[in-house]
Design an enzyme around this catalytic site. Structure first.
Site, mmCIF file in Angstrom:
data_model
loop_
_atom_site.group_PDB
_atom_site.id
_atom_site.type_symbol
_atom_site.label_atom_id
_atom_site.label_comp_id
_atom_site.label_asym_id
_atom_site.label_seq_id
_atom_site.Cartn_x
_atom_site.Cartn_y
_atom_site.Cartn_z
ATOM 1 N N ILE A 12 0.791 -1.054 0.119
ATOM 2 C CA ILE A 12 0.195 -0.059 -0.040
ATOM 3 C C ILE A 12 0.658 1.247 -0.160
ATOM 4 C CG2 ILE A 12 -0.517 0.354 2.565
ATOM 5 C CD1 ILE A 12 -3.474 0.442 2.018
ATOM 6 N N ASN A 25 -3.262 1.295 15.853
ATOM 7 C CA ASN A 25 -3.160 0.302 17.133
ATOM 8 C C ASN A 25 -3.409 1.973 17.746
ATOM 9 O OD1 ASN A 25 -0.811 1.457 18.607
ATOM 10 N ND2 ASN A 25 -0.249 0.001 17.788
ATOM 11 N N GLY A 33 3.520 -4.800 10.957
ATOM 12 C CA GLY A 33 2.615 -4.816 9.733
ATOM 13 C C GLY A 33 2.596 -3.509 8.955
ATOM 14 N N VAL A 34 1.411 -3.095 8.556
ATOM 15 C CA VAL A 34 1.046 -2.259 7.232
ATOM 16 C C VAL A 34 1.378 -1.056 8.150
ATOM 17 C CG1 VAL A 34 -1.417 -2.018 7.996
ATOM 18 C CG2 VAL A 34 -0.122 -1.585 6.137
ATOM 19 N N ASP A 35 1.330 -1.295 9.181
ATOM 20 C CA ASP A 35 2.252 0.345 9.895
ATOM 21 C C ASP A 35 3.146 0.605 10.198
ATOM 22 O OD1 ASP A 35 1.116 2.462 12.425
ATOM 23 O OD2 ASP A 35 0.961 1.243 13.406
ATOM 24 N N SER A 117 -7.127 -5.850 10.265
ATOM 25 C CA SER A 117 -6.903 -6.273 11.535
ATOM 26 C C SER A 117 -7.418 -8.008 11.217
ATOM 27 C CB SER A 117 -8.482 -6.514 11.933
ATOM 28 O OG SER A 117 -9.479 -4.604 12.896
ATOM 29 N N THR A 118 -7.014 -7.883 9.982
ATOM 30 C CA THR A 118 -7.050 -9.361 9.459
ATOM 31 C C THR A 118 -5.140 -9.915 9.595
ATOM 32 O OG1 THR A 118 -6.447 -9.088 7.264
ATOM 33 C CG2 THR A 118 -8.591 -9.310 7.340
ATOM 34 N N GLY A 119 -4.098 -9.409 10.109
ATOM 35 C CA GLY A 119 -2.701 -9.932 9.874
ATOM 36 C C GLY A 119 -3.267 -10.039 11.600
ATOM 37 N N TYR A 121 -3.871 -8.713 14.303
ATOM 38 C CA TYR A 121 -5.519 -9.038 15.474
ATOM 39 C C TYR A 121 -6.266 -10.163 14.563
ATOM 40 C CZ TYR A 121 -3.572 -4.085 17.216
ATOM 41 O OH TYR A 121 -3.667 -2.679 17.198
#
Ligand code: AR6
Length: 172
Positions: A12, A25, A33-35, A117-119, A121
């Site tokens: 992304i 978060n 992750g993406v963050d 949320s699919t990683g 979380y």
């Protein structure tokens, strides 16, 4: 609805949509992750701006500039940690709706979402995909200003799910 929802497989942080959404978060001070990818690519000024936001509630979203990213803005939203309780779905839906509302308020016309949320979380991917697609479609019913939403899928499982959910045909 035609052509207003697209699917992109990849990172992304490479997209030059007006906004990209971060799966952050509650403290908005970065993570994995993406963050982590977004903060690394945007540079340390993003963290400096995030420090001023006093965190974000689960299901809500906040906007910042995008600094070194090709996009103009980052919309940071906080998905639910999967718990199996009933409000998981409502909170995940709220992430998409709040992000789109904030995008519209800021004149954003193109926006890209990761699979919130699919990683880490652990939200089940199929259910998360259905919630995401339904949320965007329902938002579009009353909004004409956002021209394009791109669902960004990073892993193969989400790619297969979104292709089916969005009934897209890819030549592979
Ligand atoms: N571009 C697009 N999607 C990505 C990228 C990327 N560069 N990297 C990972 N994904 P996650 P969460 C996908 O764990 O579950 C962080 O530490 C990934 O395949 O990033 O909402 C935050 O600080 C997955 O499908 O976010 C929070 O503490 C999706 O992004 C926590 O993780 C979401 O996975 C949030 O967990």
């Amino acid at each position: 609805m035609e052509n207003r929802i697209e699917l992109f497989r990849g990172d992304i942080t490479k997209l030059n949509t007006d906004a990209i959404v971060n799966a952050a978060n509650n403290n908005l001070l970065g993570g994995g992750g993406v963050d982590g990818a977004i903060h690394r690519a945007a540079g340390k000024e993003l963290l400096e701006e995030c420090r001023l936001l006093n965190g974000c509630a689960t299901g809500d979203a906040k906007i910042t500039k995008a600094y070194k990213l090709p996009s103009k803005f980052v919309i940071h939203t906080v998905g639910p940690v999967w718990s199996g309780r009933e409000d998981d779905a409502q909170l995940l839906k709220s992430c998409y709706i709040r992000s789109l509302e904030i995008a519209a308020e800021n004149g954003i016309k193109t926006i890209a979402f990761p699979n919130i949320s699919t990683g880490v979380y652990h939200f089940p991917k199929e259910e998360a995909g259905k919630i995401a697609a339904a949320a965007v479609k329902s938002f579009f019913e009353n909004n004409k200003t956002i021209e394009k939403v791109i669902f960004v899928v990073f892993d193969d499982e989400n790619f297969q799910i979104y292709k089916r959910l969005l009934r897209l045909n890819f030549n592979e």
